[in-house]
Design a protein around this motif. Structure first.
Motif, PDB file in Angstrom:
ATOM      1  N   TYR A 294     -66.103  24.055 -11.742  1.00  0.00           N
ATOM      2  CA  TYR A 294     -66.931  22.860 -11.896  1.00  0.00           C
ATOM      3  C   TYR A 294     -68.318  23.374 -12.230  1.00  0.00           C
ATOM      4  O   TYR A 294     -69.006  23.950 -11.392  1.00  0.00           O
TER       5      TYR A 294
ATOM      6  N   LYS B 233     -69.417  19.463 -15.710  1.00  0.00           N
ATOM      7  CA  LYS B 233     -68.354  19.847 -16.640  1.00  0.00           C
ATOM      8  C   LYS B 233     -67.228  20.549 -15.874  1.00  0.00           C
ATOM      9  O   LYS B 233     -67.470  21.480 -15.111  1.00  0.00           O
TER      10      LYS B 233
ATOM     11  N   PRO C 200     -60.883  23.691 -16.671  1.00  0.00           N
ATOM     12  CA  PRO C 200     -59.600  23.943 -16.017  1.00  0.00           C
ATOM     13  C   PRO C 200     -59.118  25.372 -16.256  1.00  0.00           C
ATOM     14  O   PRO C 200     -59.431  25.979 -17.281  1.00  0.00           O
TER      15      PRO C 200
ATOM     16  N   MET D  66     -55.093  17.266 -14.984  1.00  0.00           N
ATOM     17  CA  MET D  66     -55.657  16.681 -16.208  1.00  0.00           C
ATOM     18  C   MET D  66     -54.794  15.500 -16.681  1.00  0.00           C
ATOM     19  O   MET D  66     -55.332  14.455 -17.058  1.00  0.00           O
TER      20      MET D  66
ATOM     21  N   LEU E 113     -62.641  11.604 -15.162  1.00  0.00           N
ATOM     22  CA  LEU E 113     -62.659  12.787 -16.018  1.00  0.00           C
ATOM     23  C   LEU E 113     -62.593  12.257 -17.445  1.00  0.00           C
ATOM     24  O   LEU E 113     -61.594  11.646 -17.839  1.00  0.00           O
TER      25      LEU E 113
ATOM     26  N   GLU F 265     -63.077  12.493 -21.841  1.00  0.00           N
ATOM     27  CA  GLU F 265     -62.473  13.311 -22.899  1.00  0.00           C
ATOM     28  C   GLU F 265     -63.234  14.599 -23.172  1.00  0.00           C
ATOM     29  O   GLU F 265     -62.688  15.529 -23.760  1.00  0.00           O
ATOM     30  N   GLU F 266     -64.497  14.695 -22.727  1.00  0.00           N
ATOM     31  CA  GLU F 266     -65.264  15.946 -22.870  1.00  0.00           C
ATOM     32  C   GLU F 266     -65.193  16.803 -21.608  1.00  0.00           C
ATOM     33  O   GLU F 266     -65.948  17.755 -21.451  1.00  0.00           O
ATOM     34  N   ASN F 267     -64.310  16.438 -20.683  1.00  0.00           N
ATOM     35  CA  ASN F 267     -64.105  17.128 -19.411  1.00  0.00           C
ATOM     36  C   ASN F 267     -65.289  17.017 -18.459  1.00  0.00           C
ATOM     37  O   ASN F 267     -65.487  17.879 -17.605  1.00  0.00           O
TER      38      ASN F 267
ATOM     39  N   LEU G  30     -66.626  15.642 -15.233  1.00  0.00           N
ATOM     40  CA  LEU G  30     -65.951  15.238 -14.010  1.00  0.00           C
ATOM     41  C   LEU G  30     -66.949  14.542 -13.098  1.00  0.00           C
ATOM     42  O   LEU G  30     -68.067  15.028 -12.892  1.00  0.00           O
TER      43      LEU G  30
END
Length: 93
Positions: free
Chosen positions: A16, A29, A32, A42, A80, A82-84, A86
């Protein structure tokens, strides 16, 4: 830039990056790892409705974030994108 580890189901699922605190919330951000559990996380988040979770955060995914060797912080994952990016809420306790 500060990073912490994100755990789900007692397993490390990624990093993270630079989680910015705002009272009970963190936003940053998500990076993963390559594990099947990270992919499942995800996939699960892709099938959730963030608006519903924001209104009732008890329905979010329970996880933990850990900075270095500090005690893990219990959180609930609310979104979360689409650009990750969080978005999580800290769980009191």
């Amino acid at each position: 830039m500060e990073q912490c580890q994100l755990f789900w189901k007692d397993a490390l699922i990624g990093e993270y990056e630079d989680p910015m605190p705002d009272m009970w919330y963190f936003d940053g951000k998500f990076i993963p790892n390559e594990s099947p559990l990270a992919k499942a996380f995800m996939d699960h988040m892709a099938n959730t409705n963030p608006q519903e979770l924001l209104h009732d955060w008890s329905k979010g995914i329970k996880a933990a974030m850990q900075f270095g060797n500090d005690k893990p912080i219990a959180v609930v994952v609310l979104a979360l994108d689409e650009e990750n990016n969080l978005f999580v809420r800290r769980i009191p306790g």
